[in-house]
Design a protein around this motif. Structure first.
Motif, mmCIF file in Angstrom:
data_model
loop_
_atom_site.group_PDB
_atom_site.id
_atom_site.type_symbol
_atom_site.label_atom_id
_atom_site.label_comp_id
_atom_site.label_asym_id
_atom_site.label_seq_id
_atom_site.Cartn_x
_atom_site.Cartn_y
_atom_site.Cartn_z
ATOM 1 N N LYS A 177 5.910 71.549 29.516
ATOM 2 C CA LYS A 177 6.747 72.352 28.613
ATOM 3 C C LYS A 177 7.488 73.523 29.225
ATOM 4 C CE LYS A 177 5.048 70.033 25.153
ATOM 5 N NZ LYS A 177 5.875 69.031 24.493
ATOM 6 N N TYR A 178 8.628 73.799 28.613
ATOM 7 C CA TYR A 178 9.344 75.070 28.788
ATOM 8 C C TYR A 178 8.928 75.954 27.614
ATOM 9 C CZ TYR A 178 13.418 77.683 26.881
ATOM 10 O OH TYR A 178 14.241 78.589 26.278
ATOM 11 N N TRP A 179 8.444 77.140 27.896
ATOM 12 C CA TRP A 179 8.141 78.093 26.807
ATOM 13 C C TRP A 179 8.161 79.490 27.405
ATOM 14 C CZ3 TRP A 179 8.285 77.463 21.741
ATOM 15 C CH2 TRP A 179 7.771 78.455 20.909
ATOM 16 N N ASN A 190 19.547 83.012 28.855
ATOM 17 C CA ASN A 190 18.697 81.893 28.423
ATOM 18 C C ASN A 190 18.220 81.031 29.590
ATOM 19 O OD1 ASN A 190 17.284 80.798 26.250
ATOM 20 N ND2 ASN A 190 18.685 79.073 26.114
ATOM 21 N N LEU A 191 17.653 81.692 30.615
ATOM 22 C CA LEU A 191 17.089 80.955 31.750
ATOM 23 C C LEU A 191 15.578 80.811 31.557
ATOM 24 C CD1 LEU A 191 19.035 82.781 34.606
ATOM 25 C CD2 LEU A 191 19.473 80.482 33.707
ATOM 26 N N PRO A 192 15.034 79.608 31.799
ATOM 27 C CA PRO A 192 13.608 79.368 31.535
ATOM 28 C C PRO A 192 12.678 80.082 32.524
ATOM 29 C CG PRO A 192 14.629 77.432 32.522
ATOM 30 C CD PRO A 192 15.736 78.402 32.257
ATOM 31 N N ALA A 193 11.542 80.559 32.009
ATOM 32 C CA ALA A 193 10.551 81.245 32.853
ATOM 33 C C ALA A 193 9.613 80.261 33.537
ATOM 34 C CB ALA A 193 9.746 82.226 32.011
ATOM 35 N N ARG A 220 12.218 76.282 36.797
ATOM 36 C CA ARG A 220 12.156 77.704 36.418
ATOM 37 C C ARG A 220 13.392 78.440 36.937
ATOM 38 N NH1 ARG A 220 7.049 80.692 38.952
ATOM 39 N NH2 ARG A 220 7.852 79.773 40.862
ATOM 40 N N GLY A 221 14.035 79.201 36.071
ATOM 41 C CA GLY A 221 15.199 80.004 36.480
ATOM 42 C C GLY A 221 16.473 79.212 36.708
ATOM 43 N N ALA A 261 -0.807 84.114 31.727
ATOM 44 C CA ALA A 261 -1.643 83.039 32.292
ATOM 45 C C ALA A 261 -0.930 81.694 32.145
ATOM 46 C CB ALA A 261 -2.986 82.994 31.578
ATOM 47 N N TRP A 262 -0.266 81.516 31.009
ATOM 48 C CA TRP A 262 0.516 80.289 30.776
ATOM 49 C C TRP A 262 1.587 80.139 31.866
ATOM 50 C CZ3 TRP A 262 2.303 75.806 29.475
ATOM 51 C CH2 TRP A 262 3.680 75.610 29.321
ATOM 52 N N VAL A 263 2.338 81.207 32.100
ATOM 53 C CA VAL A 263 3.424 81.155 33.091
ATOM 54 C C VAL A 263 2.855 80.893 34.492
ATOM 55 C CG1 VAL A 263 5.267 82.505 34.213
ATOM 56 C CG2 VAL A 263 4.976 82.614 31.725
ATOM 57 N N GLU A 264 1.760 81.579 34.827
ATOM 58 C CA GLU A 264 1.168 81.417 36.168
ATOM 59 C C GLU A 264 0.701 79.988 36.429
ATOM 60 O OE1 GLU A 264 -2.050 84.270 36.793
ATOM 61 O OE2 GLU A 264 -0.532 85.800 36.314
ATOM 62 N N GLY A 265 0.131 79.351 35.407
ATOM 63 C CA GLY A 265 -0.430 78.013 35.620
ATOM 64 C C GLY A 265 0.579 76.885 35.496
#
Ligand code: DP6
Length: 324
Positions: A16-18, A26-29, A154-155, A202-206
């Motif tokens: 997922k993108y979230w 609007n660039l994804p993290a 990402r980005g 934690a979501w972004v890191e993993g």
């Protein structure tokens, strides 16, 4: 009156993108990997007309105002800038799936709008730029430009193809659950998670490790590895949502019933894996050989109104040619 029509299919993120790296652009993290479907299509016609005072948006025959119209107009503003034009446009968009089902249509919708508006403006725009145009409106739409398995790193400005639709004939079953109260939109839900969920970081890191595992699993056609990364991605994303204040909570009793049934089937030896987006429906990834048995198992669950069976599908097409 220059006009063009494009056809785009929805895509479902397997990883997922979230979250946004840059809210304004609007660039994804986080990086996402999706499957473009052969069902859930949107057909959009854009016609520029110097006689119009404002853009007009008709969705399934109903005139739209407010935020949907603003989002479409913003996309058109970019195209008008590229074309050096100030003409307003008439946009007519139809979904071939029941809009009342509450299934997300922004991915197919903005992909079709991006392709049709460039063509209607007489611009020859290549796929990465069309994808970036769609991404600025709704990041998941960037992925519907391409067929089959698609990456949105990402980005990144644009999505990129990862494996063709015929690389791996998986099936994605969508268990449409009865609808609950009107839910929070993705953009707002993400922002709330970023600002209030203690699990967002934690979501972004993993997320990157799951993305890399999913990429390799698609290449190797390894359903177990892909399914495992997919379920972890969805459950971590929803855990971050649930911990937001107030919670971003999309699940209904039927959502949980489908999840449990999928896990039961797996315990009995059927390789079926679940994912959920910003809504109560559950999407289940299976091999073609298991599609029938899983279809029947999900269809009989209380709260499941229908099950839609999808295969890997095509990228966005102009009706008189592809997006290059
Ligand atoms: C949960 O693309 O709808 O479906 O960029 O703010 O328009 P915006 O969000 P959107 O988010 C989709 C989120 C998701 C996961 C996914 O499709 O990757």
């Amino acid at each position: 009156m220059p006009s063009a029509t494009a056809l785009a299919h929805s895509n479902i993120a397997l990883v997922k993108y979230w979250g946004k790296a840059d809210r304004l652009r609007n660039l994804p993290a986080v990086s996402s990997l999706s499957l473009t479907l052969d069902g859930l299509a949107t057909r959009t016609t854009v016609a520029f007309d110097e006689g119009l005072a404002t853009d007009e948006l008709w969705l399934n025959g109903q005139r739209q105002q407010g935020r949907p119209l603003q989002r479409a107009s913003r996309l058109l503003d970019t195209v008008r800038g590229w074309a050096g034009s100030s003409s307003c446009a008439h946009i007519r968009s139809t979904n071939d799936f029941p809009t009342a089902s509450g299934l997300a249509s922004s991915a197919s919708g903005f992909a079709a709008l991006a392709a049709a508006s460039c063509a209607a403006a007489g611009l020859h725009v290549e796929a990465p730029r069309v994808s970036a145009l769609a991404r600025a409106a709704s990041a998941s739409a960037a992925r519907s430009i391409h067929p089959g398995f698609v990456l949105l790193p990402r980005g990144a400005e644009a999505a990129e193809p990862w494996a063709a639709a015929d690389h791996w004939p998986v099936r994605l079953l969508i268990a449409v659950t009865d609808r609950g109260p009107k839910s929070v939109g993705s953009t707002e839900g993400m922002q709330r998670c970023e600002e209030t969920s203690p699990y967002y970081s934690a979501w972004v890191e993993g997320a990157e490790a799951l993305y890399e595992r999913a990429k390799a699993a698609v290449r190797q056609r390894d359903l177990e590895a892909l399914g495992d990364a997919m379920e972890q991605s969805t459950l971590r994303m929803h855990a971050a949502m649930h911990a937001a204040v107030p919670p971003v909570f999309y699940w209904l009793p039927a959502t949980i019933a489908v999840l449990r049934r999928v896990w039961e089937l797996r315990a009995q030896g059927t390789l079926a894996y679940a994912t959920m987006d910003a809504g109560p429906h559950v999407k289940v990834l299976v091999s073609p050989a298991d599609a029938d048995i899983v279809y029947r198992a999900l269809n009989e669950l209380p709260g499941v109104s229908e099950v839609l069976v999808n295969s890997p599908g095509p990228g966005c097409q102009l009706t008189d040619g592809g997006v290059e």
